[in-house]
Design a protein around this motif. Structure first.
Motif, mmCIF file in Angstrom:
data_model
loop_
_atom_site.group_PDB
_atom_site.id
_atom_site.type_symbol
_atom_site.label_atom_id
_atom_site.label_comp_id
_atom_site.label_asym_id
_atom_site.label_seq_id
_atom_site.Cartn_x
_atom_site.Cartn_y
_atom_site.Cartn_z
ATOM 1 N N SER A 66 0.821 -1.203 0.000
ATOM 2 C CA SER A 66 0.000 0.000 0.000
ATOM 3 C C SER A 66 0.858 1.257 0.000
ATOM 4 N N THR A 67 2.054 1.195 0.600
ATOM 5 C CA THR A 67 2.961 2.339 0.556
ATOM 6 C C THR A 67 3.417 2.571 -0.873
ATOM 7 N N SER A 96 1.086 14.599 0.117
ATOM 8 C CA SER A 96 0.291 13.413 0.447
ATOM 9 C C SER A 96 1.118 12.129 0.534
ATOM 10 N N PHE A 97 2.344 12.142 -0.019
ATOM 11 C CA PHE A 97 3.151 10.921 0.040
ATOM 12 C C PHE A 97 4.652 11.176 0.228
ATOM 13 N N GLN A 106 -0.118 17.771 -3.798
ATOM 14 C CA GLN A 106 0.023 16.389 -4.253
ATOM 15 C C GLN A 106 1.249 15.735 -3.617
ATOM 16 N N ASP A 157 0.575 6.200 -6.972
ATOM 17 C CA ASP A 157 -0.592 7.041 -7.271
ATOM 18 C C ASP A 157 -0.231 8.527 -7.189
ATOM 19 N N GLY A 158 0.520 8.882 -6.166
ATOM 20 C CA GLY A 158 0.935 10.273 -6.001
ATOM 21 C C GLY A 158 1.831 10.741 -7.135
ATOM 22 N N SER A 195 1.880 1.631 -3.545
ATOM 23 C CA SER A 195 0.701 2.054 -4.289
ATOM 24 C C SER A 195 0.407 3.531 -4.040
ATOM 25 N N LYS A 196 0.530 3.953 -2.804
ATOM 26 C CA LYS A 196 0.300 5.353 -2.440
ATOM 27 C C LYS A 196 1.314 6.250 -3.156
ATOM 28 N N VAL A 197 2.573 5.838 -3.148
ATOM 29 C CA VAL A 197 3.620 6.607 -3.818
ATOM 30 C C VAL A 197 3.371 6.617 -5.325
ATOM 31 N N ASP A 205 6.726 9.050 2.813
ATOM 32 C CA ASP A 205 7.053 7.681 2.397
ATOM 33 C C ASP A 205 8.285 7.679 1.500
#
Length: 124
Positions: free
Chosen positions: A24-25, A68-69, A65, A31-32, A27-29, A72
């Motif tokens: 998920s980390t 948000s990440f 934007q 996506d960002g 994925s979060k990165v 990470d």
């Protein structure tokens, strides 16, 4: 035997949660980064066309934007974090300037885009 089965299932479930958390980390990165790349593309088009109002509208979106990440990235990819920061802040500042310096902000935006693409490759 029942206790052993329960313990094996618990360990398996716990491992799955840990692995899902790691993904998920990324994925979060990912996506960002994709959002930021779309924004740098919009910014590039606005710079090329000399649309200062659009540059002023789009440029500052990068900061939200990124925030948000960014932690990470800072934790997992320190070098790329610093590279992105090196180009991000001046790109945003240039987008907010009263006079549009197309060459300078265009170069900074291109360098930011390259750094983001490098991060994108690393997180896939």
């Amino acid at each position: 035997m029942k206790k052993l089965t329960t313990m094996v299932l618990a360990i398996g479930f716990g491992s799955a949660l840990v692995l899902a958390g790691c993904n998920s980390t990324n994925s979060k990165v990912s996506d960002g980064v994709n959002k930021m790349l779309a924004t740098t593309e919009q910014l590039s088009k606005a710079i090329e066309s000399g649309d200062q109002a659009k540059v002023k509208e789009v440029g500052p979106k990068l900061e939200d934007q990124w925030s948000s990440f960014e932690e990470d990235v800072k934790k997992d990819n320190k070098d790329l974090y610093e590279k992105i920061e090196k180009y991000l802040d001046p790109t945003i500042a240039g987008s907010e300037a009263s006079t549009l310096d197309k060459d300078a902000i265009g170069t900074l935006n291109d360098q930011l885009t390259d750094a983001l693409k490098e991060l994108d490759k690393k997180t896939k």
